[in-house]
Write an enzyme that holds these catalytic residues in place. Structure first.
Site, PDB file in Angstrom:
ATOM      1  N   LEU A 238       0.871  -9.219  -3.241  1.00 35.85           N
ATOM      2  CA  LEU A 238      -0.494  -9.746  -3.319  1.00 35.85           C
ATOM      3  C   LEU A 238      -0.588 -11.232  -2.972  1.00 35.85           C
ATOM      4  O   LEU A 238      -1.293 -11.998  -3.634  1.00 35.85           O
ATOM      5  CB  LEU A 238      -1.086  -9.510  -4.719  1.00 35.85           C
ATOM      6  CG  LEU A 238      -1.301  -8.051  -5.117  1.00 35.85           C
ATOM      7  CD1 LEU A 238      -1.721  -7.964  -6.582  1.00 35.85           C
ATOM      8  CD2 LEU A 238      -2.349  -7.399  -4.236  1.00 35.85           C
TER       9      LEU A 238
ATOM     10  N   CYS B 169      -2.057  -2.660  -9.872  1.00 37.68           N
ATOM     11  CA  CYS B 169      -1.369  -3.836 -10.391  1.00 37.68           C
ATOM     12  C   CYS B 169      -0.833  -3.570 -11.800  1.00 37.68           C
ATOM     13  O   CYS B 169      -1.443  -2.828 -12.569  1.00 37.68           O
ATOM     14  CB  CYS B 169      -2.316  -5.026 -10.460  1.00 37.68           C
ATOM     15  SG  CYS B 169      -3.156  -5.371  -8.915  1.00 37.68           S
TER      16      CYS B 169
ATOM     17  N   THR C  45      -0.195   3.042  -1.648  1.00 42.75           N
ATOM     18  CA  THR C  45       1.148   3.394  -1.201  1.00 42.75           C
ATOM     19  C   THR C  45       1.957   4.162  -2.243  1.00 42.75           C
ATOM     20  O   THR C  45       1.777   3.995  -3.443  1.00 42.75           O
ATOM     21  CB  THR C  45       1.943   2.130  -0.828  1.00 42.75           C
ATOM     22  OG1 THR C  45       1.924   1.236  -1.942  1.00 42.75           O
ATOM     23  CG2 THR C  45       1.337   1.447   0.385  1.00 42.75           C
TER      24      THR C  45
ATOM     25  N   GLY D  58      -4.086   1.463   7.703  1.00 35.95           N
ATOM     26  CA  GLY D  58      -3.235   0.413   7.164  1.00 35.95           C
ATOM     27  C   GLY D  58      -2.053   0.073   8.031  1.00 35.95           C
ATOM     28  O   GLY D  58      -2.136  -0.756   8.942  1.00 35.95           O
TER      29      GLY D  58
END
Length: 302
Positions: free
Chosen positions: A73, A131, A194, A266
């Protein structure tokens, strides 16, 4: 004349092709290669409250049908995104923007979403719940239905724009997680993020990626993504943005038949900077070949 337009929670896109967060930056860098205004939208780079350098190098491992990344990130932080990145983005991109927001606590999600919701350029907020929850033992928000519901409820209190929750596939039952998000107020869902993967350097006998593991993406995950999109689209009752291994116009149509209203691209952008451009340009011919007049007709037909 083929109709490529689609609508996500009242937001009309000229076509369903959306570069996925983390694979297209904030768009303006890619505008040096082609006119990015041909895209349906852009999901910009995952943004957190504070600036982040990201994970240590190396961060990427190649695989035969995809890649593993553990970027961590990396971003300039929400205030810098609003002050610097969005104005640059708007100079070259005039379509609706999807803001991808990440966080490590509910308070962080709420603060970032409240700030980005005020920006006229942003049409949809995409909540990345993959996250680790620093107040919940480090487990990803997205692997627990209760955690997903909690963050969605709190974010919905402070925003006015549609909220789409990006689901992780690293769960036993993605449908139950999707339902938790929708019951808490999510306007739509995005999947898949992912898969967790790992590669080992045989010479050094060490993981290729410094963080040991990372997110596996690319063509190899496409069948998994299609299956999960199909399950969630038919079970959760809200629009779905499909992503995972999409690299051609035919992939976009297949994902939409599975239930996606729009489709994010992506890893293909990292291999070929013109991937999204080529998909948009090839869609009409693929539609004519398959006898499709309007993409909205095929959403969820399977």
């Amino acid at each position: 004349m083929c109709d490529l337009s689609v609508t996500l929670s009242g937001v009309t896109l000229q076509n369903p092709v959306v570069p996925a967060s983390g694979c297209f930056g904030f768009g303006y860098g890619m505008s040096e290669f082609y006119d990015i205004d041909i895209l349906g939208s852009i999901s910009f780079k995952g943004t957190t409250r504070d600036a982040r350098f990201g994970n240590p190098l190396p961060r990427v491992a190649e695989c035969s049908s995809g890649l593993i990344n553990s970027v961590g990130l990396q971003n300039p932080g929400i205030d810098a995104v609003i002050a610097d990145e969005l104005p640059k983005m708007r100079e070259v991109f005039h379509q609706p923007i999807i803001a991808n927001i990440s966080g490590f606590s509910i308070d962080e999600y709420v603060e970032c979403c409240e700030k980005i919701d005020r920006e006229d350029q942003v049409a949809i907020i995409e909540l990345n719940v993959s996250c680790p929850n620093v107040h919940g033992g480090g487990m990803s928000f997205g692997t627990c239905g209760e955690s997903v519901a909690e963050v969605v409820k709190e974010v919905k209190k402070v925003i006015t724009k549609p909220l789409y929750v990006k689901l992780t596939p690293n769960v036993t039952d993605i449908v139950s997680i999707g339902r938790s998000a929708v019951e808490a107020g999510a306007d739509g869902l995005c999947l898949i993020n992912t898969l967790l993967g790992m590669r080992i350097d045989l010479k050094t006998r060490r993981p290729v990626v410094a963080n040991r593991m990372g997110g596996f993406s690319g063509p190899a995950v496409f069948p998994v993504a299609v299956r999960m999109v199909n399950q969630v689209a038919h079970s959760c009752g809200v629009p779905v943005i499909g992503c995972g291994g999409v690299s051609t116009a035919a992939d976009v149509i297949e994902m939409m038949m599975a239930g996606a209203t729009a489709v994010e691209v992506g890893a293909a952008n990292l291999v070929n900077p013109y991937a999204c451009k080529e998909i948009v340009e090839n869609l009409p011919a693929e539609m004519r070949r398959l006898g499709i007049n309007s993409l909205s007709e095929i959403i969820g037909i399977v």
